[in-house]
Design a protein around this motif. Structure first.
Motif, PDB file in Angstrom:
ATOM      1  N   SER A 131      12.273  -1.206  -2.348  1.00 44.68           N
ATOM      2  CA  SER A 131      12.801  -2.481  -2.827  1.00 44.68           C
ATOM      3  C   SER A 131      12.642  -3.574  -1.789  1.00 44.68           C
ATOM      4  N   ALA A 132      12.648  -3.208  -0.510  1.00 43.58           N
ATOM      5  CA  ALA A 132      12.452  -4.191   0.565  1.00 43.58           C
ATOM      6  C   ALA A 132      10.978  -4.383   0.910  1.00 43.58           C
ATOM      7  N   ASP A 133      10.060  -3.757   0.150  1.00 47.15           N
ATOM      8  CA  ASP A 133       8.613  -3.849   0.375  1.00 47.15           C
ATOM      9  C   ASP A 133       8.247  -3.421   1.794  1.00 47.15           C
ATOM     10  N   ARG A 134       8.892  -2.364   2.264  1.00 49.74           N
ATOM     11  CA  ARG A 134       8.569  -1.884   3.614  1.00 49.74           C
ATOM     12  C   ARG A 134       7.153  -1.315   3.695  1.00 49.74           C
ATOM     13  N   PRO A 135       6.644  -0.566   2.667  1.00 46.05           N
ATOM     14  CA  PRO A 135       5.259  -0.075   2.769  1.00 46.05           C
ATOM     15  C   PRO A 135       4.245  -1.202   2.954  1.00 46.05           C
ATOM     16  N   GLY A 136       4.396  -2.274   2.164  1.00 43.59           N
ATOM     17  CA  GLY A 136       3.447  -3.370   2.298  1.00 43.59           C
ATOM     18  C   GLY A 136       3.534  -4.061   3.646  1.00 43.59           C
ATOM     19  N   ARG A 137       4.775  -4.254   4.150  1.00 42.28           N
ATOM     20  CA  ARG A 137       4.936  -4.913   5.449  1.00 42.28           C
ATOM     21  C   ARG A 137       4.355  -4.064   6.572  1.00 42.28           C
ATOM     22  N   GLU A 138       4.476  -2.732   6.464  1.00 47.21           N
ATOM     23  CA  GLU A 138       3.916  -1.867   7.501  1.00 47.21           C
ATOM     24  C   GLU A 138       2.389  -1.953   7.523  1.00 47.21           C
ATOM     25  N   LEU A 139       1.753  -1.939   6.349  1.00 50.15           N
ATOM     26  CA  LEU A 139       0.292  -2.056   6.320  1.00 50.15           C
ATOM     27  C   LEU A 139      -0.157  -3.404   6.863  1.00 50.15           C
ATOM     28  N   GLN A 140       0.632  -4.453   6.570  1.00 44.72           N
ATOM     29  CA  GLN A 140       0.292  -5.762   7.105  1.00 44.72           C
ATOM     30  C   GLN A 140       0.381  -5.766   8.634  1.00 44.72           C
ATOM     31  N   THR A 141       1.399  -5.097   9.165  1.00 40.73           N
ATOM     32  CA  THR A 141       1.537  -4.999  10.624  1.00 40.73           C
ATOM     33  C   THR A 141       0.373  -4.234  11.231  1.00 40.73           C
TER      34      THR A 141
END
Length: 952
Positions: free
Chosen positions: A497-507
């Motif tokens: 819900s916090a879009d952690r997977p997407g933020r990790e790939l962006q990092t």
């Protein structure tokens, strides 16, 4: 290209974007300032990198949308949206045109360099194959090192299970002179020194010589009570290696508030510094690449005057810097003459079409003139610039195509040779690809067979494209189930819900690699704590091709870490003193309870011997205890003495625990110590009080026995003369007959009443003194039958009604005291009633372990102010001449009820009847020790014989 020019070219697009964003954020939404971002796109285009143009366009689009959110309101919503949409359209149209131009330029260069690139490509492929082989060996070595490290960590954690050592950061305690007093496991890992090597040594041992002045400054600040937070500096480990660390240092104060030392927390930031250095190098490479572009870019206002220009334009035009022609008319400066030498009128200049006719222009067959009067063939693009929907000028991009045209002729000549060389190199490339494929196959086989790690590959969208057996074992998904699915299925609902997977790939895309620890989900919904490493995969052109995702289950290690932290918190905050000593008595741990108990702070006691707290007279007991522990004998708990900092000697209850290393060898002891000085003093006082109480009980027992004898004798001896007086009065009346005057007869009658009252009073006194002290054998008492028998015995007026409830219980209790209570209450209700046709009701309610009996009448009632008084001795509410009584009936009842653990109360108001309620236990209560003592002593040692007085 010089350094200053490189920095200027790199910073210019960012500076222009920042200025435009600042302008946009402070003007109303109705004003379209965002279209100026076209300038930033052109600046990116000037560096000759198509991807840079797209990145600049994307960044400007984000700034345009951010300006929409930050700008103060103004204008209608349709106007605002139209402005922003137009700005975005202008940005991307410009970006597409620039991108296309750069692609065409690069294509032309690439044709000329195709032969060299083909050879270089073969070399790169060979090098890539070698790099993959080395990477394979490196991964295998990393796995072996990781296993060895895990085994070492497990062994070390078992050894330190009894001591509070859980943080990975280096925690060091030291005095104000810089002497180390505490050295945790994190410090050992960071600096390489064991605690035994550093405790007692100066902290300067890990400080480089060029940082000693910094250490002196830190100690001065600590003495002044100041803290040092997140200081990035350099320290030296045992091997002499310099390490970048982040320090947080705080002063330590004693209970009086004085600064007695300092605590330092050091974190190894060597890897972070290395990453920052690598990032800076990458940025410098990008800056250098952007600054190497050969395209000139300048902007003009609607008068044709130059308002900005890049360094490349100055170089192409023969100027030292763009400042030389800023503010000057660019047509008159560089475009005043045609290729044939004829003048070029200003009104026919095609560069000015952008702001004169509001359209772009592309020309590739004209001349531009340098400062020295020479010309060069140029290709240029001119595009309009808008501000707040108004045309404000144009941006011109130009390149020197003299060399390009020369190369075009040579290119055609080289084309045929190139085709032949390409065919030869293609065969060589096929052979290299075959070798590379074999290497990749070996690598994939190795990855597939790793069981301890989940290793899988993601595509650029985060979908699973490769899956090894370790991943299947860890997550529960088979390869057929997971391939093609998004990797977010491994994350908790909260993380998704916090879009952690997407933020990790962006990092990962930005940093190239990411490592962390977090919760992950299996197929069955269970969670495990995972160590995750994600690495971005890029091709030779640095284009993103996917990600490598490596995870391992470290749940047990996390649970062990949390358990150690919990144990450390319990030990640290325990009210008992908890200490740890080596076999020679050297103190290695000293908790807050020990500080409170003995008055010594942790810094004062660490490294000192426990013998300093043991009085001389009991020190031999400590030596014997230590020897017993060394011999393997079990020591549980014992009472001993300890000495505080201020010299007081305390009585201590001591619990000893042996500390063993993983091999089972004794390494030290842990002690739990509790102050029992006050407890022993209280115990002595209590024992003395018990002795005094026993003496008092014996005295009371003797007094009760004497009082009971007195009451019995007084009742007997006083009743005899009273009976004689009553008989004499009767005889006087009988002997005198009719000759006795009425007044004398009345006086004699009153005397007889007083004698009878005195005899009843003596009887009630004897009953009161014995109430609750006589033991009766319990029996089953039917209270309903008992009450009916009492009703048959009492004398009541004709028409007086007494009713009894049907639910009267049967109780296992003593019958005489209960019968006495009912008889007195019923008799009192009849005696004090104001009518001959009165009514009495007897009822009962069950309340837990008691029955509550009620005796209610409809008589005159009792005023509430007399409710407490009626239960006192010798208390009557009516004159005794009107209602005969001793005034002790209710006092006796109260004492009897309370002796059986019950209570009695009255509910009444004047004129509304009276209800007496008393509770009686549902089962026969056990007599108290005092009642038993009184019962044993209530029978006198001698009993006087009853004598009858005969009067003749």
């Amino acid at each position: 290209m010089n350094w200053k020019r490189c920095v200027s070219d790199w910073l210019l697009p960012a500076a222009v974007a920042a200025v435009i964003f600042a302008i946009d954020a402070f003007i109303e939404l109705g004003v379209a300032a965002a279209v100026l971002y076209v300038v930033v796109v052109w600046l990116a285009y000037s560096r000759g990198n198509p991807r840079g143009v797209v990145i600049a366009a994307g960044g400007c689009s984000l700034l345009t949308l951010a300006g929409l959110a930050l700008s103060p309101p103004g204008g209608e919503i349709l106007q605002v949206l139209a402005n922003r949409g137009l700005a975005l359209f202008a940005i991307w149209i410009t970006a597409l045109l620039c991108h296309r131009v750069l692609q065409l330029t690069q294509d032309q260069r690439q044709r000329a360099e195709a032969a060299e690139e083909t050879a270089a490509e073969l070399k790169v492929k060979a090098k890539a194959s070698a790099r993959k082989s080395r990477a394979l060996a490196s991964i295998a070595e990393d796995l072996r090192q990781e296993r060895r490290r895990l085994r070492a960590e497990t062994k070390e954690r078992n050894r330190l299970s009894a001591i509070v050592e859980s943080t990975e950061d280096a925690v060091v305690g030291k005095t104000l002179d810089g002497i180390v007093t505490n050295w945790n496991h994190g410090a050992e890992t960071l600096y390489g020194y064991a605690a035994e090597e550093m405790i007692g040594q100066p902290i300067a041992q890990v400080v480089p010589d060029d940082r000693l002045d910094e250490l002196s400054d830190i100690m001065d600040r600590l003495r002044r009570g100041q803290s040092v937070k997140h200081l990035e500096t350099v320290r030296v480990d045992k091997s002499g290696t310099r390490r970048n660390v982040s320090l947080t240092i705080s002063p330590i104060r004693d209970p009086a508030g004085s600064i007695v030392g300092a605590s330092a927390i050091a974190r190894d930031i060597t890897e972070r510094k290395a990453a920052e250095s690598a990032l800076r190098e990458r940025d410098e490479r990008i800056t250098t690449l952007l600054d190497s572009t050969g395209e000139g870019i300048y902007g003009v206002d609607c008068e044709g005057n130059c308002i900005f220009a890049n360094a490349a334009s100055a170089r192409l035009l023969g100027y030292d810097s763009p400042d030389k022609f800023l503010g000057r008319n660019m047509h008159d400066l560089i475009h005043y003459q045609r290729p044939d030498g004829s003048p070029y009128p200003n009104n026919e200049c095609r560069i000015y079409l952008a702001f004169r006719e509001n359209c772009g222009a592309h020309v590739d067959d004209e001349l531009l003139w340098r400062k020295d009067g020479s010309s060069f063939e140029a290709e240029y693009w001119s595009n309009p610039v808008y501000k707040e929907r108004a045309l404000v000028g144009a941006v011109v991009t130009f390149v020197d195509i003299t060399e390009r045209k020369r190369l075009e002729g040579e290119q055609r000549k080289l084309h045929n040779d190139l085709e032949h060389r390409v065919e030869e190199r293609t065969a060589e490339l096929r052979e290299a690809n075959r070798a590379l494929s074999e290497s990749d196959t070996f690598f994939h086989l190795l990855v597939e067979q790793v069981w301890d790690y989940a290793i899988f590959r993601l595509d650029t969208k985060g979908r699973v494209s490769r899956w090894n057996e370790g991943a299947e074992r860890l997550s529960g998904y088979t390869e057929q189930e997971i391939l093609g699915h998004d990797f977010s299925v491994f994350y908790t609902p909260k993380d998704r819900s916090a879009d952690r997977p997407g933020r990790e790939l962006q990092t990962v895309c930005q940093a190239g690699r990411m490592e962390g620890e977090c919760w992950r989900l299996r197929k069955d919904g269970s969670r495990y704590w995972a160590n995750v490493v994600v690495t971005a995969l890029r091709d030779e052109q640095q284009n993103l091709t996917g990600f490598i995702y490596i995870a391992r289950d470290i749940t047990k290690r996390q649970i062990a870490k949390q358990e150690m932290e919990r144990m450390a918190s319990v030990v640290r905050d325990s009210n008992d003193a908890v200490t740890v000593q080596e076999l020679d008595g050297t103190i290695t741990a000293w908790n807050r309870g020990a500080e409170r108990l003995y008055g010594y702070s942790e810094q004062e006691m660490l490294g000192r011997n426990i013998a300093e707290t043991i009085p001389e007279e009991v020190r031999f007991l400590a030596d014997e205890m230590t020897q017993s522990i060394k011999e393997g004998k079990l020591i549980d708990s014992l009472e001993t003495q300890r000495k505080t900092k201020d010299g007081r000697v305390l009585d201590i209850w001591l619990t000893v625990t042996a500390l063993l290393d993983p091999e089972g060898l004794l390494r030290g002891v842990a002690t739990t110590e509790r102050d029992v000085t006050e407890l022993k003093a209280t115990h002595a006082k209590l024992q003395h009080a018990n002795e005094e109480l026993e003496e008092a009980i014996e005295a009371v027992t003797r007094s009760n026995a004497e009082l009971d004898q007195f009451a019995y004798v007084a009742s007997h001896d006083l009743k005899s003369p009273l009976r004689a007086i009553d008989s004499l009065a009767k005889w006087i009346v009988e002997d005198a007959g009719e000759d006795l005057p009425e007044s004398c007869r009345a006086h004699l009658g009153k005397m007889q009443q007083r004698v009878q009252r005195m005899e009843k009073l003596l009887t009630d006194l004897l009953h009161y003194s014995r109430a609750g002290r006589i033991l009766y054998e319990p029996e089953g008492v039917d209270t309903g039958q008992l009450v009916h028998e009492i009703i048959e015995l009492v004398a009541k007026p004709e028409g007086f009604l007494i009713t009894v409830a049907d639910n009267m219980p049967t109780i296992e209790t003593a019958r005489p005291p209960l019968e006495h209570v009912f008889l007195n209450l019923v008799t009192n209700a009849i005696k004090h009633h104001n009518r001959p046709d009165g009514r009495i009701e007897l009822s009962v309610r069950h309340r837990h372990e008691f029955y509550e009996f009620s005796v209610a009448d409809d008589g005159p009632g009792i005023d509430p102010k007399f409710h407490e008084r009626i239960f006192g001795m010798f208390q009557t509410l009516q004159p005794r001449d009107k209602v005969e009584g001793s005034g002790m009936g209710l006092a006796v009842i109260k004492k009897v009820v309370e002796s059986y653990g019950g209570t009695i109360r009255v509910d009444s108001t004047a004129g509304c009847g009276t209800t007496f309620r008393f509770t009686w236990p549902t089962s026969h209560p056990s007599q108290t020790e005092a009642a038993q003592t009184e019962q044993l002593s209530q029978s006198p040692a001698w009993e006087p014989k009853q004598e009858l007085m005969h009067v003749q």
